[in-house]
Design a protein around this motif. Structure first.
Motif, PDB file in Angstrom:
ATOM      1  N   LYS A 127      11.160  -1.022  -0.719  1.00  0.00           N
ATOM      2  CA  LYS A 127      12.578  -0.734  -0.375  1.00  0.00           C
ATOM      3  C   LYS A 127      13.450  -1.496  -1.108  1.00  0.00           C
ATOM      4  N   GLY A 128      14.745  -1.304  -1.343  1.00  0.00           N
ATOM      5  CA  GLY A 128      15.200  -2.750  -2.603  1.00  0.00           C
ATOM      6  C   GLY A 128      14.807  -3.111  -3.801  1.00  0.00           C
ATOM      7  N   LEU A 129      14.066  -1.979  -4.158  1.00  0.00           N
ATOM      8  CA  LEU A 129      13.242  -2.713  -5.621  1.00  0.00           C
ATOM      9  C   LEU A 129      14.203  -2.088  -6.585  1.00  0.00           C
ATOM     10  N   ASN A 165       7.982  -3.780 -10.402  1.00  0.00           N
ATOM     11  CA  ASN A 165       7.438  -2.434 -10.158  1.00  0.00           C
ATOM     12  C   ASN A 165       5.488  -2.634 -10.165  1.00  0.00           C
ATOM     13  N   LEU A 166       5.770  -2.990 -10.855  1.00  0.00           N
ATOM     14  CA  LEU A 166       4.132  -3.122 -11.070  1.00  0.00           C
ATOM     15  C   LEU A 166       2.840  -4.380 -10.420  1.00  0.00           C
ATOM     16  N   ARG A 167       4.284  -5.094  -9.788  1.00  0.00           N
ATOM     17  CA  ARG A 167       3.770  -5.990  -8.712  1.00  0.00           C
ATOM     18  C   ARG A 167       3.334  -5.595  -7.369  1.00  0.00           C
ATOM     19  N   PHE A 218       3.697   5.548   1.782  1.00  0.00           N
ATOM     20  CA  PHE A 218       3.363   3.984   1.705  1.00  0.00           C
ATOM     21  C   PHE A 218       3.901   2.727   0.678  1.00  0.00           C
ATOM     22  N   LEU A 219       4.161   3.481  -0.569  1.00  0.00           N
ATOM     23  CA  LEU A 219       4.931   1.888  -1.159  1.00  0.00           C
ATOM     24  C   LEU A 219       6.212   2.069  -1.312  1.00  0.00           C
TER      25      LEU A 219
END
Length: 211
Positions: free
Chosen positions: A88-90, A98-100, A82-83
């Motif tokens: 995607k694209g991060l 990534n924390l956000r 799900f994450l």
């Protein structure tokens, strides 16, 4: 409930066997979510899964401990996918981003996978059950705080996060998300997207290096 299963990942199982195994796990998750861990029995799981006999559960998992080993692993896999889908694209190296994403996705997970959320709470509360899996509390703890704690420590090492105790910050994040879960359970009209953004904003400020 939509749970992600890779039926080909079960080494040595036919497609039919792997599908049945996944069906049993999904039924177990639904049963724990509805009745609680203590009242979840093979008989209830058999009925929900539409199996002909509880022996089919024993065939795949031997006992309750074996089945409970598969449940948190599946929930963890489902949440990770799900994450991944929502991130995607991060850039993996973007620690604040990534924390956000973790916070906002964990809050959204409350809405999209409520059964998984209830199951984690039940497993956490019953981790010392003698019939369960001894590593349940470890896996649930890793799912709630372990990954975030590692991300925070890596971010500190890279200079993108400030000075704080990563284990304390990770637990604070988990408890903030738990609080949203309680609010949502009490009032399903709760605006989870707003909660997710504002909690992410809060911890972005809390983890930022001092200027």
């Amino acid at each position: 409930m939509r749970v992600n299963f890779d039926t080909q990942a079960e080494l040595g199982l036919s497609v039919t066997e792997a599908t049945t195994r996944a069906q049993i796990i999904a039924a177990t998750i639904a049963t724990i979510a509805e009745h609680g861990y203590a009242r979840t029995t093979f008989a209830k799981i058999k009925e929900r899964a539409g199996l002909s006999s509880t022996r089919m559960i024993s065939y795949h998992f031997t006992n309750k401990a074996g089945l409970m080993q598969a449940v948190p692993s599946t929930v963890s896999e489902t949440k990770a996918m799900f994450l991944q889908e929502r991130s995607k694209g991060l850039d993996p190296g973007d620690r604040p981003g990534n924390l956000r994403a973790h916070i906002e996705t964990s809050v959204a997970f409350l809405r999209d996978y409520p059964e998984c959320v209830r199951v984690l709470a039940e497993l956490s509360a019953n981790a010392d059950d003698a019939d369960g899996w001894a590593m349940t509390s470890v896996l649930v703890g890793q799912l709630r705080v372990g990954g975030v704690q590692r991300q925070l420590k890596q971010g500190q090492d890279e200079g993108v996060f400030g000075e704080f105790a990563p284990e304390v910050m990770a637990m604070s994040i988990a408890q903030a998300i738990d609080g949203v879960g309680a609010a949502y359970a009490a009032d399903p009209s709760t605006d989870l997207d707003r909660y997710g953004r504002e909690i992410a904003d809060l911890f972005e400020r809390a983890t930022a290096p001092k200027r």
